[in-house]
Every structure is written in structure tokens, then in C-alpha cells.
Design a protein around this motif. Sequence first.
Motif, PDB file in Angstrom:
ATOM      1  N   PRO A 116       0.822  -1.223   0.000  1.00  0.00           N
ATOM      2  CA  PRO A 116       0.000   0.000   0.000  1.00  0.00           C
ATOM      3  C   PRO A 116       0.859   1.277   0.000  1.00  0.00           C
ATOM      4  O   PRO A 116       2.004   1.265   0.430  1.00  0.00           O
ATOM      5  CB  PRO A 116      -0.802  -0.096   1.298  1.00  0.00           C
ATOM      6  CG  PRO A 116      -0.408  -1.349   1.987  1.00  0.00           C
ATOM      7  CD  PRO A 116       0.615  -2.053   1.189  1.00  0.00           C
TER       8      PRO A 116
ATOM      9  N   THR B 102     -12.261  -7.162   1.526  1.00  0.00           N
ATOM     10  CA  THR B 102     -11.221  -6.859   0.541  1.00  0.00           C
ATOM     11  C   THR B 102     -11.676  -7.320  -0.838  1.00  0.00           C
ATOM     12  O   THR B 102     -12.073  -8.475  -1.007  1.00  0.00           O
ATOM     13  CB  THR B 102      -9.927  -7.619   0.925  1.00  0.00           C
ATOM     14  OG1 THR B 102      -9.560  -7.251   2.262  1.00  0.00           O
ATOM     15  CG2 THR B 102      -8.781  -7.297  -0.021  1.00  0.00           C
ATOM     16  N   GLN B 107      -7.445  -5.786  -5.535  1.00  0.00           N
ATOM     17  CA  GLN B 107      -6.178  -5.673  -4.803  1.00  0.00           C
ATOM     18  C   GLN B 107      -5.045  -6.384  -5.550  1.00  0.00           C
ATOM     19  O   GLN B 107      -3.928  -5.855  -5.644  1.00  0.00           O
ATOM     20  CB  GLN B 107      -6.344  -6.273  -3.396  1.00  0.00           C
ATOM     21  CG  GLN B 107      -5.114  -6.073  -2.505  1.00  0.00           C
ATOM     22  CD  GLN B 107      -5.090  -7.060  -1.348  1.00  0.00           C
ATOM     23  OE1 GLN B 107      -5.558  -8.201  -1.472  1.00  0.00           O
ATOM     24  NE2 GLN B 107      -4.538  -6.622  -0.223  1.00  0.00           N
ATOM     25  N   LYS B 111      -1.639  -4.673  -6.746  1.00  0.00           N
ATOM     26  CA  LYS B 111      -0.321  -5.161  -6.325  1.00  0.00           C
ATOM     27  C   LYS B 111       0.577  -5.391  -7.535  1.00  0.00           C
ATOM     28  O   LYS B 111       1.753  -5.048  -7.528  1.00  0.00           O
ATOM     29  CB  LYS B 111      -0.478  -6.455  -5.510  1.00  0.00           C
ATOM     30  CG  LYS B 111      -0.975  -6.206  -4.081  1.00  0.00           C
ATOM     31  CD  LYS B 111      -1.580  -7.427  -3.430  1.00  0.00           C
ATOM     32  CE  LYS B 111      -0.569  -8.495  -3.072  1.00  0.00           C
ATOM     33  NZ  LYS B 111      -1.233  -9.587  -2.287  1.00  0.00           N
ATOM     34  N   TRP B 117      -3.766   0.497  -2.557  1.00  0.00           N
ATOM     35  CA  TRP B 117      -4.777  -0.487  -2.173  1.00  0.00           C
ATOM     36  C   TRP B 117      -6.129   0.149  -1.834  1.00  0.00           C
ATOM     37  O   TRP B 117      -7.101  -0.571  -1.543  1.00  0.00           O
ATOM     38  CB  TRP B 117      -4.307  -1.268  -0.944  1.00  0.00           C
ATOM     39  CG  TRP B 117      -3.147  -2.180  -1.165  1.00  0.00           C
ATOM     40  CD1 TRP B 117      -2.248  -2.173  -2.201  1.00  0.00           C
ATOM     41  CD2 TRP B 117      -2.748  -3.259  -0.311  1.00  0.00           C
ATOM     42  NE1 TRP B 117      -1.312  -3.175  -2.028  1.00  0.00           N
ATOM     43  CE2 TRP B 117      -1.591  -3.846  -0.879  1.00  0.00           C
ATOM     44  CE3 TRP B 117      -3.239  -3.768   0.891  1.00  0.00           C
ATOM     45  CZ2 TRP B 117      -0.933  -4.944  -0.287  1.00  0.00           C
ATOM     46  CZ3 TRP B 117      -2.582  -4.847   1.473  1.00  0.00           C
ATOM     47  CH2 TRP B 117      -1.450  -5.429   0.887  1.00  0.00           C
TER      48      TRP B 117
END
Lengths: 222, 222
Positions: A116, B102, B107, B111, B117
Motif C-alpha cells: 500500500p 477486501t 487488490q 499489487k 490499495w
Amino acid sequence: MSGYNYLKNAGKVLCIGRNYAAHIAELNNAKPKQPFFFLKPSSSILKQGEGSILIPKGVNVHYEVELALVIGKTLQNLNPETFTDKDAIDAIEGYALSIDLTARNVQDEAKKKGLPWSIGKGFDTFLPISPFIPKSKIPNHYNVELFLDVNGVSRQKDLTSLMIFPIHKILSHMSSIMTLEKGDIILTGTPKGVGSIVPGDKVTAGLAIDGVEIQEGHLQFD
Amino acid sequence: MSGYNYLKNAGKVLCIGRNYAAHIAELNNAKPKQPFFFLKPSSSILKQGEGSILIPKGVNVHYEVELALVIGKTLQNLNPETFTDKDAIDAIEGYALSIDLTARNVQDEAKKKGLPWSIGKGFDTFLPISPFIPKSKIPNHYNVELFLDVNGVSRQKDLTSLMIFPIHKILSHMSSIMTLEKGDIILTGTPKGVGSIVPGDKVTAGLAIDGVEIQEGHLQFD
Ligand SMILES: [Mg+2]
Ligand SMILES: [Mg+2]
Ligand SMILES: [Mg+2]
């Protein structure tokens, strides 16, 4: 609303990344197909006159001057096809001038590892922001010149008309993911010219319309 | 303080990632040398009884049950060498049970691209959280069993003693980056067993001490 009262209602601060083409190029980033954004914590807010920008040890701090929007009403699941610039102006309570300070080395490391951005964007004092600027002072939010000087040398100076994603598209996109609430602050991205500051540097930033600076938006830190 | 009053002071919500070894293994992630964390927006908070978890179209939503801390006083630049578990307990106002929902596919994409995020973690309703749990109900915050069931089938069920970074280390580390303020909420990471939920699933979660559930922490959504 005047001065800094508007920050009492700042439930969240959302920041658009990569919204000016020349800034994307200077950092060798990919141009996003959709606006992407991240959060800054309210604990990172630094008001004019409240103190200095803190440069954490081992951190390469970059300045990014940005036009901030202060949201005036709840925005949820806006239709991107029908939500216009006029609707956006109606939804905005006013503006502010902000600097999205970034721990560039921390952020670069996070990007490499797929982690993040919150740490690199969220240190204390990493969000210098001006007092409230009423809408009446900015008749056209694409005719605003943002500028930032370091030690009297001009580093950033560009018009908001260079934004890739216009403000109404930013708002409709964000609202499809998280509800925007009255008082939320939206940073709209930085133009080219970002670079490092070190302790003792004098940072001056502001915004101007047709060469005339808007006094409420003036920031100076040393 | 009782019920949901504590959320009125929630200036920010910070979440530790990868704090249970078996969860790191199940997602094939790297084990962090230092605790890392990210922000969730207050607009993602979902109170018990307030409605359902929303599953956005095209999104693979994973549950992550987590022990949440409610910060009781300002914490800034704590010395990690001297800040103890007892100090941490003094600094905590109380606890809550939370689910760090999530958008796993969002995500994963972030990544891969080195993007923030915030979107994958920040959709509306992505932070189901319980009413306030007074400290007196949790005499030892490492002797808490977290559990989460989907449609009556147990999916997560582990003790907080399995945390990699203990609570006082989390707080001292965070406080060196951003000031923790009274009312801030800290999510301490999820144990193994995460997985997807789809619309219509019934999610039940809670926490127990020595086999006895703490009623304030009970969550149920369908
Ligand atoms: Mg920026
Ligand atoms: Mg809110
Ligand atoms: Mg989590």
C-alpha cells in the motif's frame, strides 16, 4: 464557511494519482485508463501558520502542488454518462490549495513490492493545505494556474486545464466505489515539476487566475 | 462509552497487513520485516443492523476477521525499545470486532501494477464493525479467539496469540509515521481461512475468551 472550519467535516481525503500527462512522463509511470486514487490520513494535515513541514529521517520528500475540492453534499453511484461539469460545480462546496507531500523512496519501494501507499503518503505534516476558497473566487476550475516555488525558484507552474480526467469524471468514478460525503477533500493530481525538499527549504505555493493570485490559497512553509 | 458512540471520534482507520503466518502462506505473500499498514475510509464502515454487505459487480470479495483496537490517547513517536504491552493496554480505550472486507481481484491487480490499495479496501460497507467492547471484557488481548462462519460453516477460527507483530510493536511503529489520535481504529490483521462471499451469503463473526463469546462483538450479516 471561512478559514479552516471546513476541515472539521473532512471525513476522508482522497487523492487522484497521475492526472497530468507531463507529470506521468517525468516519473516514468504508466498512464491510467481510469482515474485511480488513494487516501491520506487527516493526521497528515498541516495548516498554514501551524508549523513546519517535517522531513522524516532517511526519507526523500517530494512536493506535489494540487487543486483540492471540498465536497458539499453526499455523492453516491453517480452516473458517469450524465453527471456533468455543471453538476460537479453544484456538488462542490469550495476549493483549497494543497501539497500532496510524498515520501518518494518509500512509495517507490511500496510500488516495487506491491504494498500500500499509505505510509509513503501519510506521515505527519504531509498534507499542507490552505484555508477555504469560496466557489465565487474560481469561476472556472480549469482556468487556475497552480504554482510552487522552492527557495524562490519556480518548480511547478501549470494550468488545471491540463488535467487528464476532468473533475466531473473524477467525482462520478470515486462515487461508484465509495460514497463521497459533505466535507470530504479531493486532491485532483499534480502537474509536472515535482522534486525533493530538504530541511530548511522555503516552500511557497498558490493558485492564480489570469495572473492574479487568490490570497486564501497562499501557502508558505520554511 | 457504549454502543457505536466510539465511531464518532474515528479520525482514521489503520489496518495491519500480514500479521498471521498461516494467512501469509495461504495468499503466497512475502513475510514483512516490519509491520505495514493501510487506511480504510470511514465511509466503508458498516454497523451491525445497519444493512447488508454490498458485493460490487465483478468484484471477488474476501472476508478477513480482525481484532480492532480503539485508541484512547494521542500516540506520537513512541520509543519501540521502551513501549511495552502494559503501555499499549493503557493507550487503548477498548476493542471491537471487525471484518476487513477486501476486493481481492482489485487488490491483486493493484499489487501487480504497484498501485494503491485504497480502492480494493475502501468500497462502501467494506468495514463491518461491532459495538464498543470495554477493556474489562478482554483481560488478555492475546487470549482472544476470532471466528468467522459463512452459511454456518466455520471458515476462520484462531487465537490472537498467533500475531507476528504484537500490539505494542504495531502502535510504536505506526506512531513513528503518523500520530495516532484518540478514537482512531486499528485493525490488527487476519488469521488464516480467508475466502470469498457472494450475495446472499450469511456471514457470522465474533470473538470468544476460553470458549465464551463476548456478546458486544457479535456480527451477523445476510
Ligand atoms: Mg499527488
Ligand atoms: Mg464518514
Ligand atoms: Mg486485513
